[in-house]
Structure formats: C-alpha cells, structure tokens
Write an enzyme that holds these catalytic residues in place. Structure first.
Site, PDB file in Angstrom:
ATOM      1  N   HIS A  63      16.708 -11.807  12.401  1.00  0.00           N
ATOM      2  CA  HIS A  63      16.536 -10.357  12.476  1.00  0.00           C
ATOM      3  C   HIS A  63      17.269  -9.717  13.647  1.00  0.00           C
ATOM      4  O   HIS A  63      17.182  -8.510  13.835  1.00  0.00           O
ATOM      5  CB  HIS A  63      15.034 -10.056  12.575  1.00  0.00           C
TER       6      HIS A  63
ATOM      7  N   ASP B 135       9.227 -16.866  21.077  1.00  0.00           N
ATOM      8  CA  ASP B 135      10.229 -15.856  21.413  1.00  0.00           C
ATOM      9  C   ASP B 135      10.828 -16.127  22.798  1.00  0.00           C
ATOM     10  O   ASP B 135      10.117 -16.503  23.733  1.00  0.00           O
ATOM     11  CB  ASP B 135       9.509 -14.494  21.417  1.00  0.00           C
TER      12      ASP B 135
ATOM     13  N   ASP C  91       3.852  -5.466   4.285  1.00  0.00           N
ATOM     14  CA  ASP C  91       2.561  -5.884   4.846  1.00  0.00           C
ATOM     15  C   ASP C  91       2.172  -7.274   4.345  1.00  0.00           C
ATOM     16  O   ASP C  91       2.877  -7.870   3.526  1.00  0.00           O
ATOM     17  CB  ASP C  91       1.484  -4.842   4.519  1.00  0.00           C
TER      18      ASP C  91
ATOM     19  N   ASN D 135       0.820  -1.223   0.000  1.00  0.00           N
ATOM     20  CA  ASN D 135       0.000   0.000   0.000  1.00  0.00           C
ATOM     21  C   ASN D 135       0.852   1.270   0.000  1.00  0.00           C
ATOM     22  O   ASN D 135       0.363   2.356   0.278  1.00  0.00           O
ATOM     23  CB  ASN D 135      -0.974  -0.004   1.190  1.00  0.00           C
TER      24      ASN D 135
HETATM   25  C1  GLC Z   1      13.709 -11.964  20.722  1.00  0.00           C
HETATM   26  C2  GLC Z   1      13.455 -11.346  19.382  1.00  0.00           C
HETATM   27  C3  GLC Z   1      13.993  -9.945  19.391  1.00  0.00           C
HETATM   28  C4  GLC Z   1      13.268  -9.152  20.453  1.00  0.00           C
HETATM   29  C5  GLC Z   1      13.376  -9.849  21.804  1.00  0.00           C
HETATM   30  C6  GLC Z   1      12.409  -9.291  22.785  1.00  0.00           C
HETATM   31  O1  GLC Z   1      15.050 -12.134  20.979  1.00  0.00           O
HETATM   32  O2  GLC Z   1      14.021 -12.128  18.373  1.00  0.00           O
HETATM   33  O3  GLC Z   1      13.867  -9.312  18.152  1.00  0.00           O
HETATM   34  O4  GLC Z   1      13.767  -7.864  20.540  1.00  0.00           O
HETATM   35  O5  GLC Z   1      13.070 -11.215  21.704  1.00  0.00           O
HETATM   36  O6  GLC Z   1      11.101  -9.664  22.446  1.00  0.00           O
END
Ligand code: GLC
Length: 540
Positions: free
Chosen positions: A338, A212, A41, A35
C-alpha cells in the site's frame, strides 16, 4: 548437521504454513464495503473469503483496523485493542477470524509499535506535564542551547521530525506525521505495554503480525545529527527526508533486543509468524532474522519493489540474498504494497504476468497485494482528491500513495461492486472491463493465470520448498531452476518486450506460460520466448 536433523529440517519446511503458503495483503478501506458508506470493512472482507479461497491464498494480512483519527489512514492508532467503528465491531472481527480459520487460512494483523496517534491516551498523558508518569513513554527533548532543534532529524513525510509543544516547552520526535509521535522503546513500561498488546491479539487466535517500520524502533540515544546524503537531489531548506542518510534514526544496534522481545512473545504460542517491515539492503536486512534465529521469522524483502526491472540486477540480488541468508532463515519476496506503485504501473501491463511468475516461483514466502491478481493499476487521482498525507505534504514530488490504494474492482456494476455508495477513492475509467467477475470466466485473463500459478505452486513441493538454482541471466532474460527430490522446474522469464532466445540442452514441457497457447508445448534445445513472455517448464 546429521541426517536426522536434516530430515527434521525438511519436515519442518514441509509443515510450516508460513513457509509453504502465500500471503495476500488487504487494505481494509478498499476491499469490500458492506454498509455502503464508501469505505471497506470487516464484514465486507468476510463476504469475500470464498473468493480468496477459490484463488488459492493461504494467509491474509490486514493493514490496521484499530481506532484511529486516520491522519495516516490507520497507521496512527489511538487504541491498540479495539476496532475502528468504520471497519465494524470486535464481534465482526471475531467472526472474520473464525471464517478465515474455517477455510484453513490464516490471519495476520498489522502491529504499529513505533508510534501512536497523538490522540492515544498514552500521549495525551505524556504531553499533559513534564512530570506525568508517562512523560518518558515518548521521546521528549529540549532544544539546543542556541535555540536550535535537538538534532537535524527529518520526518519521512517531510519537514522536521521534532515538534514543539507549547504547554510543556519541549520537543517530541515523530518519524512520520506530527500526529504520530514515536514511542520511547528504551522505556521498559513501553516495552511491556506493547508486548501485552501482542498477547491480546494472539490470545484471540490470530496467526501473527506484520510489524510496521521495525527498523525505526530505536533512535540514537545521543541524538547525533544524520549525515547529508551525497546522492540527494534536495537541499537542506527542502526538508525532504532523502536529503539525509538516516544513520542515527534507523537500524540502530539496540533494535535487535526489541525484536527479540517480540519474538519471545510469539514463541509462547504455536506456529505464529513475526514479519518485519524493513527497507534495508539485503546484507543489513538479514540481521533481523537474529543471530540465533531469535528475531523476525520473515524480515520483508522488498528488493523486487525497489530494484530496476533489469534481469541481471535482479538475478544478482537473488544470488546475493540466497547467499547471505542465515542458516535456517527462510526467504520471502514482495511485489507490491500500500506504500508503493503497483507492479502493473511500474513495469507495465505487458510485464505484469512475468512479474507474477517471478514472485510465485522464487524460493520463499510470497506476498501478493490485493488487486494485483487482476492487474489493477495505479489510478490517477486528481490533485484536489488526494488524501494521503505523503502526497499532500510534498505535492510536487508525485509520491501520493492513493493511486495504489483504490477500491478492489469486483464487477462491472456501479462502483465496481465494491460499494453502493461513492467510494473514498475513485475507481479507474476501465473498471467495467478490468474486474474479477469478467476475468473469472476468461481463461486468458490475468486472474486465470494467477489462479493456475497458485494451484501449481501449492501442488508442487519443488516450487514451495525446493532449492533455488540460478541458471542464466542477460540483458533480456533470467532463468533459474527449482528442485525437490527428483522434480525439477525451469523458469525462463523475458523481462524485455522483444523476443529472446535461450540456448540450452534442457528438455521438458511447459506447464504454464504467460501466453496460454503455449501451455503443454515441449521444450528442446534453444528456447524461444516472445516479448514479455515467461514460462514454467517441468523438466524431463
Ligand atoms: C509504514 C506503513 C505506511 C505508514 C508508515 C507510518 O511504512 O506501511 O503506510 O504510513 O509506516 O506508520
């Protein structure tokens, strides 16, 4: 194990998608913007599924797409059962899931159970008064009698992990930002609420979760102080996480009960996968498979992200990992995500293909980070453009994660075909040269190499379910074999820039080399590799 059970196990190994397949991580802000607001997205991702199918990916994992104030770019969730308007709507999500499944691929979501956003209604209630029914959903404590903090615990993102709350005159614990208060997983109501979140998405038909910071979920009930790390270069006043060893804040024995609860939820469904983000040495890591294979299916193995690029050390860790895996525990390998420097920036452009060959020929499920297949590098982000809180909080340490999170480079058009509007993070200067469109038609490109490698991996059972047999390692190279029934493959990787020589009696044919000119060459006796070369050999 009798031979029937053995056959059964083989069958299981053959059929389970998350054992055979390759996972691809998408950072939704940066994959494709539909968008033109400069932020990727869900519709954008859907529009790129044909590419992923063409590439030969089996499963997509999306970093968080839920409503969030975005103080940690979605890892601070304010509603676990919605979609952030930046990413689209629930209809867009349903369409994405449908389209993924129609292409015979799988979709994993990111579950962030350790902490919520401080804007989540649960925390707003919890913080509203000491006798609110949700007070105990988070980790609230008085300071010590002498006015000190409840413990010396530090936040991963810098500073103390305890935040003072003026209204209710107590501290709350946050392993990450103060806008990410940790949930109290000892509270059965919290457990139930989060397991219900899992069921919500599984009922929609997703194929599993990446959980996570799984090893953070329970902290010491007595709030004992963490010991000072003897290796740390920091002082106590620096308030940098590495100053302490997180003995009492991570990897607590009780965390395994929680992971078991999560696994039970998964087991009520068919062929779902539970992956845990866990940064621990392999011996501790493998405990997360569970003593009875009743915890995570895949505790993420980050050894390739954290080890020096040294063939002997890598070979040793592969052996160690293979050695400590519990029976029935399926291995996995990760080369990028990431939170870490991209592989092409860490080991250099010249080694990036060797690294891909390693990732995709080791035994176990590989996870590829978006953009690594075209050799994307960390993009230098000028200081005033840094948005990652880790980078902003500790500006002198050069640990911002922005450089590894930049938009996918699709083409040589403006903004790399990612968007028609200025993206949320800048593109590198070379995107007009380094992009999918260019590389798709170039047989010598990184992308063509990845695609060939993925095709071979999918075709050859030895490469996705075969045994791992260590062969040799020295200061320059590592060699190993993969074997299934009568098929044997030899992988020889030169992790150095200089030529190397591998004396062996092996005979076979190169089916893939990082130097395409060598494809189809015969191998007999001493194998010579050029600097930065890796080969995959089908043995006679
Ligand atoms: C994990 C995620 C990271 C985030 C952290 C807190 O390590 O991969 O990107 O900042 O958790 O949620």
């Amino acid at each position: 194990m009798n031979s029937n059970q053995d056959a059964g196990k083989k069958q299981e190994n053959k059929s389970l998608w998350w054992k055979n397949g390759v996972i691809y991580q998408i950072y939704p802000r940066s994959f494709q913007d539909s968008n033109n607001d400069g932020i990727g997205d869900l519709k954008g991702i859907t529009s790129r599924l044909d590419y992923l199918q063409w590439l030969g990916i089996d499963c997509i994992w999306l970093s968080p797409i839920f409503p969030s104030p975005m103080t940690d770019f979605g890892y601070d969730i304010s509603d676990y059962q919605g979609i952030h308007p930046l990413f689209g709507t629930m209809e867009d999500f349903d369409e994405l899931l449908l389209q993924v499944h129609q292409r015979n691929m799988k979709l994993l979501l990111d579950l962030v159970p350790n902490h919520t956003s401080d804007q989540h209604p649960w925390f707003l209630e919890s913080r509203s008064s000491r006798n609110n029914p949700k007070r105990d959903w988070y980790i609230w404590h008085d300071g010590k009698e002498d006015g000190e903090l409840p413990s010396n615990w530090l936040s991963v993102f810098g500073g103390h992990a305890w935040e003072w709350d003026e209204l209710t005159v107590q501290y709350y614990y946050h392993a990450f930002l103060k806008s990410q208060p940790d949930l109290n997983w000892r509270n059965p109501e919290v457990q139930k609420a989060m397991l219900d979140v899992m069921r919500f998405w599984l009922d929609k038909g997703i194929d599993g979760f990446r959980v996570d910071v799984m090893w953070h979920m329970i902290k010491d009930a007595e709030l004992r102080d963490n010991p000072v790390s003897p290796d740390s270069v920091f002082n106590s006043e620096d308030l940098i996480y590495d100053y302490l060893i997180p003995t009492y804040t991570t990897d607590q024995p009780e965390v395994h009960d929680i992971v078991k609860m999560m696994r039970k939820v998964m087991d009520d469904y068919n062929e779902k996968v539970l992956i845990g983000e866990i940064y621990l040495p392999v011996k501790e890591l493998v405990a997360y498979y569970g003593q009875k294979e009743d915890e995570a299916h895949l505790p993420f193995n980050f050894q390739l992200l954290t080890l020096p690029w040294d063939p002997q050390q890598i070979a040793a860790v592969i052996n160690e990992y293979e050695g400590v895996l519990p029976e029935g525990g399926w291995p996995n390998w990760v080369l990028g995500n990431h939170d870490k420097t991209r592989i092409s920036s860490r080991v250099g452009r010249s080694q990036a293909r060797v690294a891909a060959l390693l990732l995709l020929t080791l035994r176990g499920t590989p996870t590829v980070y978006y953009g690594d297949e075209i050799g994307m590098r960390d993009v230098p982000i000028p200081i005033h453009e840094v948005v990652d809180p880790q980078g902003l909080n500790m500006p002198d340490l050069n640990i911002s994660r922005d450089p590894a999170r930049t938009p996918m480079q699709w083409s040589d058009k403006d903004f790399a075909g990612f968007s028609l509007y200025k993206p949320w993070l800048r593109l590198p200067d070379d995107f007009r040269r380094v992009n999918v469109e260019n590389q798709k038609t170039d047989p010598y490109s990184m992308l063509s190499f990845y695609k060939k490698l993925l095709q071979i991996r999918r075709r050859e059972p030895a490469l996705h379910i075969g045994n791992y047999i260590p062969v040799y390692a020295d200061k320059q190279m590592i060699a190993y074999m993969r074997k299934f029934e009568n098929d044997r493959f030899l992988i020889v990787l030169n992790l150095s820039h200089r030529p190397c020589y591998f004396k062996s009696e092996y005979k076979g044919k190169i089916i893939l080399s990082t130097e395409p000119e060598r494809d189809c060459n015969k191998i007999e006796s001493t194998i010579t590799l050029s600097g930065d070369e890796g080969i995959l050999v089908r043995m006679d």
